[in-house]
Design a protein around this motif. Sequence first.
Motif, short mmCIF file in Angstrom:
data_model
loop_
_atom_site.label_atom_id
_atom_site.label_comp_id
_atom_site.label_asym_id
_atom_site.label_seq_id
_atom_site.Cartn_x
_atom_site.Cartn_y
_atom_site.Cartn_z
N LEU A 284 0.86 -1.18 0.00
CA LEU A 284 0.00 0.00 0.00
C LEU A 284 0.89 1.23 0.00
O LEU A 284 0.99 1.99 0.96
CB LEU A 284 -0.94 -0.01 1.20
N THR A 285 1.59 1.38 -1.12
CA THR A 285 2.54 2.48 -1.31
C THR A 285 2.27 3.11 -2.67
O THR A 285 1.87 2.44 -3.61
CB THR A 285 3.99 1.97 -1.26
N GLU A 286 2.51 4.42 -2.75
CA GLU A 286 2.29 5.15 -4.00
C GLU A 286 0.94 4.76 -4.62
O GLU A 286 0.86 4.32 -5.77
CB GLU A 286 3.44 4.89 -4.98
N ILE A 287 -0.11 4.93 -3.83
CA ILE A 287 -1.44 4.45 -4.20
C ILE A 287 -2.06 5.42 -5.22
O ILE A 287 -2.73 6.39 -4.87
CB ILE A 287 -2.34 4.32 -2.95
N GLN A 288 -1.80 5.14 -6.47
CA GLN A 288 -2.27 6.01 -7.55
C GLN A 288 -3.68 5.60 -7.98
O GLN A 288 -4.16 4.53 -7.61
CB GLN A 288 -1.30 5.94 -8.73
N PRO A 289 -4.36 6.44 -8.76
CA PRO A 289 -5.76 6.14 -9.11
C PRO A 289 -5.92 5.10 -10.20
O PRO A 289 -7.03 4.59 -10.39
CB PRO A 289 -6.31 7.49 -9.56
N GLU A 290 -4.87 4.75 -10.93
CA GLU A 290 -5.01 3.86 -12.08
C GLU A 290 -4.00 2.73 -12.05
O GLU A 290 -3.09 2.70 -11.25
CB GLU A 290 -4.86 4.67 -13.38
N ASP A 304 0.91 6.72 1.77
CA ASP A 304 1.36 5.34 1.94
C ASP A 304 0.88 4.80 3.29
O ASP A 304 0.95 5.50 4.31
CB ASP A 304 2.89 5.28 1.92
N GLN A 305 0.42 3.54 3.29
CA GLN A 305 -0.05 2.92 4.52
C GLN A 305 0.92 1.87 5.03
O GLN A 305 1.09 1.70 6.23
CB GLN A 305 -1.43 2.29 4.29
N LEU A 321 -8.36 -2.61 1.84
CA LEU A 321 -9.44 -1.64 1.68
C LEU A 321 -9.74 -0.93 3.00
O LEU A 321 -9.94 0.29 3.02
CB LEU A 321 -10.70 -2.35 1.18
N ASP A 322 -9.77 -1.68 4.08
CA ASP A 322 -10.07 -1.08 5.38
C ASP A 322 -9.03 -0.04 5.78
O ASP A 322 -9.35 0.95 6.45
CB ASP A 322 -10.15 -2.17 6.46
N LEU A 323 -7.78 -0.26 5.37
CA LEU A 323 -6.71 0.66 5.74
C LEU A 323 -6.80 2.01 5.01
O LEU A 323 -6.39 3.03 5.56
CB LEU A 323 -5.34 0.03 5.47
N ILE A 324 -7.33 2.00 3.79
CA ILE A 324 -7.34 3.28 3.05
C ILE A 324 -8.70 3.95 3.04
O ILE A 324 -8.78 5.16 2.81
CB ILE A 324 -6.84 3.11 1.61
#
Length: 378
Positions: A284-290, A304-305, A321-324
């Motif tokens: 869960l790093t560099e969580i981009q939209p695509e 980043d999580q 999912l719960d983390l973000i």
Amino acid sequence: MSDERIATVYFAPARVKKWKYSESLPGKLERLLKEIGLNKYFERDEWVAIKTHFGSEGAHRIVRPVFLRKVVEALRTIGAKPFITDTVRIKGLDYLEVANQNGINHLSCGAPVVLADGLYGNDNIMVRAGEILGEIAVASVIYDVPAMVVCSHFKGHINAGFGGAIKNLAMGAVSGSHRHCGWKCGRGAMHTIGEGMLVWDKEKCALCLQCEEICPLDCIEFKDNEFTYNDERCWRCGRCTRVCPEGALVLPGDDELFMRSLAEAAMAVLGTFRPGKVLYINFLTEIQPECDCMPAAEVPVVQDQGILISDDIVAIEQASLDLITGKAPLPQSLAEDMGIKQGDDILMGLHKKPYILQIEEAERLGLGTRKYDLITLQ
């Protein structure tokens, strides 16, 4: 599956509280891999596929090579023989060059890098999937290898709502095409319905040619300003429709069927392994939209999580999912542009897709449980 089963998901937060290597994300990943006990899953001299996404030219926000190397080193410590793999997303030789450009090579990662379905993307085995897909073409290397670590970059996705471990297997371990039944036995069977004919609206088209430029197989051509494409060669990947700024290209689809088919394809892939031979690591790093298959990487939409690891594909997706969900969107990102606020479902806000269906269906098919205990690395 019993309703009482609770999976275990291990979590290493991205935040650094002490300036020590052991507090870095690579250091925490080393600790996670020790914590879960790789020798419970893998044997000495056993070949282990590290399944990841090689990225694209211009899309650099993938699982970083330093993390892949840590997985390789941990597997080598117990005597296993790892290699890094993905299926062909563009022409095979070009994809290996992209992987090398993004730092995924033997020198950086410490293990061989191979294409799971061959240079031409049609080295695969037909595997029974389910009521939606029937059979699907699983990459032969994935089919044959006895064990696997699935390293997934968790991010948004314009079709799936999000991309994690389920999509990494459903799309990433299945070929784009089969030698005899073509795209209908490959990833295109999930992306579209019916004959999957591209529909072009001439009135909307601005002739920007982005669809032609992005096609991985050079199927699209404009002759006298008229859209044409090679129907037989086309994989139905849908990239052309995703980059069209005017909505002039449409690939017919059904969101619910797509989500359910992702779970079904993942089940087909996992059915080629004995129980207990697959581990999942979500970054869960560099969580981009695509997706990482696009020709550019957008700025991240949420901070980043960290890193999650589990032997339950459903639980690790639910935990991700719960983390973000509900986290504050990052400034100057697409999420901020779209007016998404802290407390909102950021993925639903970005793409308006019923993404939870892929997890619900995976649980229904018996791939895992959405109930989990989160053990945070201390």
